[in-house]
Write an enzyme that holds these catalytic residues in place. Sequence first.
Site, PDB file in Angstrom:
ATOM      1  N   ASN A  13       0.867  -1.180   0.000  1.00  0.00           N
ATOM      2  CA  ASN A  13       0.000   0.000   0.000  1.00  0.00           C
ATOM      3  C   ASN A  13       0.906   1.233   0.000  1.00  0.00           C
ATOM      4  OD1 ASN A  13      -1.798   2.047   0.528  1.00  0.00           O
ATOM      5  ND2 ASN A  13      -2.364   1.319   2.578  1.00  0.00           N
ATOM      6  N   HIS A 111      -9.484   1.117   4.758  1.00  0.00           N
ATOM      7  CA  HIS A 111      -8.235   1.291   5.517  1.00  0.00           C
ATOM      8  C   HIS A 111      -8.493   2.228   6.699  1.00  0.00           C
ATOM      9  CE1 HIS A 111      -4.170   2.533   6.536  1.00  0.00           C
ATOM     10  NE2 HIS A 111      -3.766   1.434   5.946  1.00  0.00           N
ATOM     11  N   GLU A 113      -6.903   4.624   7.842  1.00  0.00           N
ATOM     12  CA  GLU A 113      -6.687   6.052   7.573  1.00  0.00           C
ATOM     13  C   GLU A 113      -7.917   6.662   6.903  1.00  0.00           C
ATOM     14  OE1 GLU A 113      -2.975   5.554   5.538  1.00  0.00           O
ATOM     15  OE2 GLU A 113      -2.023   5.021   7.434  1.00  0.00           O
ATOM     16  N   GLU A 194      -5.330  -5.051  10.671  1.00  0.00           N
ATOM     17  CA  GLU A 194      -4.335  -4.001  10.868  1.00  0.00           C
ATOM     18  C   GLU A 194      -4.644  -3.234  12.155  1.00  0.00           C
ATOM     19  OE1 GLU A 194      -2.326  -2.840   6.908  1.00  0.00           O
ATOM     20  OE2 GLU A 194      -4.061  -1.568   7.194  1.00  0.00           O
ATOM     21  N   GLY A 200       2.433   2.188  10.834  1.00  0.00           N
ATOM     22  CA  GLY A 200       3.397   3.277  10.723  1.00  0.00           C
ATOM     23  C   GLY A 200       4.104   3.618  12.023  1.00  0.00           C
TER      24      GLY A 200
END
Length: 279
Positions: A13, A111, A113, A194, A200
Amino acid sequence: MTAKTRRPLVAGNWKMNGLGPSGVALARDVAAGVGELAGQAGRGAAGAGPAADVVVCPPFTLLGEVGRAVAGTAVELGAQNIHWEDKGAFTGEISGSMLADLGCRYVIIGHSERRQYFGETDETVRKRLAAAGGHSLQPIVCVGETWEEREAGRTEERVGSQLRGALAAACPGVAFGAAPGSSNLHRDLCVAYEPVWAIGSGRAASGLDAQEVAAFIRRVLADTLGPEAAARARILYGGSVKPENMAEFSAQPDIDGALVGGASLDAAAFCGIVRQVAR
Ligand code: PGA
């Protein structure tokens, strides 16, 4: 069906990273590295793949160029989002036909985010999932808890509700769980677990913690889609995956690969992850 009969998947990604020449160079380097791995594994001629599906998901702006760069290689093309309508007055959106037109085979949906910054809900995830099914795009549906939710012992509650929300019955056009041997394999569901706190952050989940949630995800899939579809669904781990920790995840019985963010921007690191998965 055991974990090892599911073909592993490693998806990169790229998020909002990559400009023309450097993005294309990254895709070429990934394709070359993956081709080398296939060669080292003695899996035959150039163009033959390693023992895993490998996908790059560049930003929309690079889909065309990256698609041309990886055409004819073992690397496939994926997108980072899909709109649920096929065309029309939806300024700024990209539809499943547009993605299919560019050669996409996969699409990331929901996702964290997008959930965090762009108002993604279980309802919009469900609509995007239906749209992906209608265009033969293999969806990678992302679920995961925040650190606060984990600390409060609410991981399963959170992940379960995201998954059930995404797969709710009122989802016309979604035909996951096609019979074994059917040609609808591209519609098989892929779920990426996730944990939000691992994305991150450099702080990946442990293999055992990830396995525990992956097994839970498979149980929810069995409840919602039936045991056959649940056994065939691929479950990925995502969140600070790197070559050094991938073996710990791929050794888990319910983890079938990885969704990789940061490390997918470095061809050597990404191919190092593929190597661990495709062993
Ligand atoms: P990361 O991102 O590998 O940089 O943690 C994973 C993701 O967001 O899919």
